[in-house]
Scaffold this active site. Structure first.
Site, PDB file in Angstrom:
ATOM      1  N   GLU A  73       0.854  -1.176   0.000  1.00 50.37           N
ATOM      2  CA  GLU A  73       0.000   0.000   0.000  1.00 50.37           C
ATOM      3  C   GLU A  73       0.891   1.227   0.000  1.00 50.37           C
ATOM      4  O   GLU A  73       1.913   1.253   0.678  1.00 50.37           O
ATOM      5  CB  GLU A  73      -0.898   0.050   1.244  1.00 50.37           C
ATOM      6  CG  GLU A  73      -1.982  -1.003   1.279  1.00 50.37           C
ATOM      7  CD  GLU A  73      -1.523  -2.322   1.871  1.00 50.37           C
ATOM      8  OE1 GLU A  73      -2.228  -3.326   1.689  1.00 50.37           O
ATOM      9  OE2 GLU A  73      -0.461  -2.367   2.518  1.00 50.37           O
ATOM     10  N   TYR A 117       7.774   2.505  -7.623  1.00 48.92           N
ATOM     11  CA  TYR A 117       7.146   1.188  -7.714  1.00 48.92           C
ATOM     12  C   TYR A 117       6.773   0.848  -9.160  1.00 48.92           C
ATOM     13  O   TYR A 117       6.994  -0.275  -9.613  1.00 48.92           O
ATOM     14  CB  TYR A 117       5.924   1.111  -6.800  1.00 48.92           C
ATOM     15  CG  TYR A 117       6.256   1.298  -5.339  1.00 48.92           C
ATOM     16  CD1 TYR A 117       7.347   0.670  -4.762  1.00 48.92           C
ATOM     17  CD2 TYR A 117       5.487   2.120  -4.529  1.00 48.92           C
ATOM     18  CE1 TYR A 117       7.668   0.843  -3.430  1.00 48.92           C
ATOM     19  CE2 TYR A 117       5.789   2.294  -3.190  1.00 48.92           C
ATOM     20  CZ  TYR A 117       6.876   1.656  -2.645  1.00 48.92           C
ATOM     21  OH  TYR A 117       7.184   1.828  -1.328  1.00 48.92           O
TER      22      TYR A 117
END
Length: 166
Positions: free
Chosen positions: A107, A119
């Protein structure tokens, strides 16, 4: 990460995450928990005596093909923008791959553009949103990474020796 890193990590948590910060006791609990793996990035060539630059942790997988979760990944302000976060993330992904994870989940706070870009550059894809996930009411994006079938140069297991200490 070792027990002697817990106080520095907890202090960094408070600085970086405010109300969502882990206490020193929480850090200790994570270090002791089954299926957890934590690393630190430190300043200095020997990897032991330098100041804390960042840290990261992986939970699981508890079985081959199962999911692993990035429990935390943090880089202190002075080390941001120097590749520390990428090095830590690649260490986690290499560990997940070596443990047979089918995927890695995490998350990230909606609006954390630098983290989302990192990411995405390492192959994570957005799969969901968790509403009001953080203590301040902010939403979190749920991201997933799946290990590649073949390792190519520069893949996540390409971690520079001496930069990260497990």
């Amino acid at each position: 990460m070792r027990w002697w890193d817990a106080a520095a990590v907890a202090a960094a948590e408070t600085e970086l995450f405010g109300a969502d910060a882990w206490s020193e006791e929480s850090v200790w609990g994570e270090l002791a928990a089954h299926g957890r793996w934590y690393v630190v990035a430190v300043d200095g060539d020997d990897g032991d005596d330098g100041g804390l630059l960042g840290y990261a942790g992986l939970a699981g997988p508890l079985e081959r093909g199962g999911d692993a979760d990035v429990a935390t990944l943090a880089v202190l302000g002075a080390a941001q923008g120097r590749g520390t976060g990428r090095t830590l993330l690649r260490a986690l992904l290499a560990r997940a791959r070596s443990c047979g994870a089918g995927s890695v989940l995490l998350e990230v706070k909606v609006g954390n553009a630098a983290a989302v870009a990192l990411y995405a550059s390492e192959g994570f894809e957005r799969i969901a949103v968790r509403r009001r996930y953080y203590a301040d009411g902010s939403d979190a994006e749920v991201l997933r990474w799946r290990p590649p079938r073949e390792t190519a140069p520069g893949a996540p297991d390409d971690v520079r020796p001496g930069t990260v200490r497990a």
